[in-house]
Structures are given as C-alpha cells and as structure tokens.
Scaffold this active site. Structure first.
Site, PDB file in Angstrom:
ATOM      1  N   LYS A   1       0.777  -1.304  -0.032  1.00 41.77           N
ATOM      2  CA  LYS A   1       0.143  -0.027  -0.072  1.00 41.77           C
ATOM      3  C   LYS A   1       1.064   1.262  -0.128  1.00 41.77           C
ATOM      4  O   LYS A   1       0.531   2.353  -0.690  1.00 41.77           O
ATOM      5  CB  LYS A   1      -0.832   0.074   1.199  1.00 41.77           C
ATOM      6  CG  LYS A   1      -2.126  -0.924   1.084  1.00 41.77           C
ATOM      7  CD  LYS A   1      -2.655  -1.205   2.252  1.00 41.77           C
ATOM      8  CE  LYS A   1      -3.933  -2.417   2.148  1.00 41.77           C
ATOM      9  NZ  LYS A   1      -4.330  -2.762   3.445  1.00 41.77           N
TER      10      LYS A   1
ATOM     11  N   GLN B   1      -3.536  -1.199   9.823  1.00 43.55           N
ATOM     12  CA  GLN B   1      -3.491  -2.532   9.131  1.00 43.55           C
ATOM     13  C   GLN B   1      -4.403  -3.741  10.245  1.00 43.55           C
ATOM     14  O   GLN B   1      -3.985  -3.748  11.185  1.00 43.55           O
ATOM     15  CB  GLN B   1      -2.135  -3.147   8.740  1.00 43.55           C
ATOM     16  CG  GLN B   1      -1.965  -4.134   7.963  1.00 43.55           C
ATOM     17  CD  GLN B   1      -2.655  -4.497   6.747  1.00 43.55           C
ATOM     18  OE1 GLN B   1      -2.669  -3.200   5.869  1.00 43.55           O
ATOM     19  NE2 GLN B   1      -3.361  -5.241   6.269  1.00 43.55           N
TER      20      GLN B   1
ATOM     21  N   ASP C   1     -11.041   3.290   5.761  1.00 43.67           N
ATOM     22  CA  ASP C   1     -11.792   2.108   5.298  1.00 43.67           C
ATOM     23  C   ASP C   1     -13.051   2.206   5.468  1.00 43.67           C
ATOM     24  O   ASP C   1     -14.098   1.338   4.835  1.00 43.67           O
ATOM     25  CB  ASP C   1     -11.527   1.100   6.481  1.00 43.67           C
ATOM     26  CG  ASP C   1     -10.203   0.577   6.375  1.00 43.67           C
ATOM     27  OD1 ASP C   1      -9.870  -0.107   5.209  1.00 43.67           O
ATOM     28  OD2 ASP C   1      -9.325   0.360   7.306  1.00 43.67           O
TER      29      ASP C   1
END
Ligand SMILES: NC(=O)c1ccc[n+]([C@@H]2O[C@H](COP(=O)([O-])OP(=O)(O)OC[C@H]3O[C@@H](n4cnc5c(N)ncnc54)[C@H](OP(=O)(O)O)[C@@H]3O)[C@@H](O)[C@H]2O)c1
Length: 292
Positions: A58, A102, A125
């Site tokens: 990422k 994460q 998210d």
C-alpha cells in the site's frame, strides 16, 4: 473442476481498479498543483509478516499515486492507549488526510475501539460507526471499500443493478451489511431490490436461487455451489478465507457453468477494494482542502 465447461463471462476487478486509480492520480496531481500533498498514514502493530507485506504494497502504491505516506510501527506489546495516542496524533495533524490501521492487530488489542478514536473524516476504510451512519442516511463520507468496489465493478462491466433482485449471503459489518445499504440507495448504479440472508435463514438457497445478482459475503469456502445459482445470474464472490497465503473463496468454481457472469477466483473483488481505499484517501484530502 476444469475450466473447459466454463460458460460465464468473467468480471475481473483489475480494469475497474485501474480506472479508479487513474482518477485518483488525476485528483492527487490537481491537489499537488494547488499546494496540497495528500497524505495517507499507515499504522502497523506487531510483526506479522503478511500484514507488514500488505502495508509495504500500500505504501508503494501510495507513493506511485503521489501520496505522502507517514508510517508508524508499534511493537506487538503495545497497549491500547499507545495505539489510541498514535491515532489522536494523526487526527490532530492537518497534513494527514487519511489513516489506515492494518488489520489484524494483536489479539490483546481491540480494533473496533481503536477505530472509534479515529476522526471519521480520516477513516479510509469507511467502517467508523459515524460513516456507517452516514451510509445509512445517504450522507457524504468515506464508503466501506469492499462494498463500494463491488458497486463499481458491476457498473464498470455494464451489469444493470437498478430494479433487479440482489441477494447477499452474509450480513457482516465489513461487507454484507454495508453493501445492502449501498445497493438499495436511490442512484443509477444501485437502486436494487436487496435481500440479505445469513445463518438465521435456514433455507437461504430459496433466496439465492431467485437472485439476478448473487453476492457471496460469508467467508465460508465453497458455500455457494451451482445449485444455489439461478441460471444466467451474475455471481460476485466477495467472501474469502485465507489458509496461510492460500485463498479459499465462497463461490465454488463450478458456479461458472451456471452463471451468466462471474468474478474470477483471483483478481475479482480484491483489487477494487484497494482502489477504493485510495479513492477515500484522495476524497478526504479534497474535502479537507475545501474542494468537494
Ligand atoms: N475481497 C475482499 O477484498 C474482502 C474485503 C473485506 C472482506 N472480505 C471477506 O468478506 C467476508 C465477509 O466479511 P465480514 O467481515 O462482513 O464477515 P463476517 O462478519 O464474518 O460475516 C459473515 C456473514 O456470513 C454469514 N454466514 C456465515 N456462515 C454462513 C452459513 N453457513 N450460512 C449462511 N450464512 C452464513 C454470517 O451469518 P450470521 O450473521 O448469522 O452469523 C455473517 O452474516 C469475509 O470472508 C471477508 O474475508 C473480502
């Protein structure tokens, strides 16, 4: 099952992600031209190899797209308060627009509690309770990545959703539940008749067999078999379980012999999820800059 009997059209996520990321790169360039460097911060707790690998991927992608990506790595022994402090620092930093913790984090820590500390506007998210509430009310805000990716995938491949019967197997907080809210919204790429089934519906195949679009969101390998699919239906495999690095999807490959269109076993919903994370990050930067 060999692929020789495959009849369904494949719906790969790669080209969808490419298009979304191209738009993100354009937005990043425009922000930079206006003097704003979009920043997506990442937080890793502990030393899990797979998680460290995902973070690296990422960060590399963030750099390619032009994001700054400040990173904090906390030791596995960190207390909940240590994680909260990192998030509060990022909340207070106006140069940070999005924050990604994460998942999974070490077992003694509570991910949901940490998520609630995060500024909802920086929640890339899209899973903060405030953002679930915004989604339920149709208010602007970061959308949960996998549901948003599935809507984009269907739209990209020209699968009509409006007015059609969508059945989702699973009501989990990351996938089934927010997806149901998203696809029932009054928008051209949604606007569906959505039914959600789960362990409380013993005869769930009765519902999946009538679905024009069937979305697996259970995380139970092979739970969807050909006899659960209406011939010619569109089948989207969202649910997966990992055994080590091996990916075990909800949708059995043999469903391709009954479905009209189906996401591939690998490279379906996954790439669209990651693309939506970056879209949420750049939209957060645009909002912070007063551009949208
Ligand atoms: N592809 C991606 O990029 C991506 C991203 C995020 C998540 N996912 C995957 O999506 C899946 C769902 O995630 P989540 O967090 O929303 O899951 P979750 O909270 O574990 O929910 C799973 C849902 O499936 C239902 N279910 C499980 N076994 C069932 C059975 N035998 N019969 C009927 N229903 C059953 C459960 O029913 P009850 O509610 O009755 O228990 C629950 O509603 C997971 O596999 C996850 O790995 C994929």
């Amino acid at each position: 099952m060999s692929s020789s009997g495959t009849t369904a059209r494949l719906l790969p996520g790669g080209p969808v992600a490419e298009r979304v990321l191209a738009e993100v790169a354009e937005d990043v360039a425009a922000l930079r031209a206006a003097g704003v460097t979009p920043a997506l911060a990442t937080v890793l707790v502990g030393d899990d190899d797979a998680s460290a690998g995902y973070i690296r991927i990422k960060q590399r992608q963030a750099a390619e797209l032009g994001f700054a990506s400040p990173h904090v790595h906390l030791p596995a022994s960190s207390a909940q308060a240590d994680l909260h402090r990192v998030l509060e620092d990022f909340n207070a930093d106006k140069d940070v627009h999005g924050v990604l913790v994460q998942y999974p984090i070490p077992g003694h820590l509570d991910y949901d509690r940490a998520l609630q500390v995060l500024d909802p506007d920086k929640d890339v998210d899209g899973l903060h309770p405030m953002n679930m509430g915004r989604l339920a009310l149709g208010l602007p805000g970061p959308l949960p990545c996998t549901p948003a990716g599935i809507e984009a995938l269907l739209a990209f491949h020209g699968v009509p959703v409006a007015g059609r019967e969508v059945v989702i197997l699973g009501r989990g907080a990351t996938l089934g539940r927010p997806l149901a809210m998203l696809l029932a919204q009054k928008r051209p790429t949604a606007n569906a008749a959505v039914t959600v089934v789960h362990t409380g519906v013993a005869d769930w195949p009765r519902y999946t067999r009538r679905a024009e679009i069937l979305i697996a969101a259970a995380g139970v390998p092979g739970i969807i078999q050909p006899e659960h699919v209406r011939p010619g239906a569109v089948v989207v495999g969202g649910g997966v379980r990992y055994e080590g690095r091996r990916l075990l999807p909800d949708v059995d490959e043999s469903c391709a012999e009954v479905a009209g269109a189906i996401t591939p076993r690998v490279g379906g919903v996954g790439p669209t999820t990651v693309a939506m994370l970056f879209r949420n990050a750049v939209l957060a930067a645009r909002r912070a800059a007063g551009l949208s």
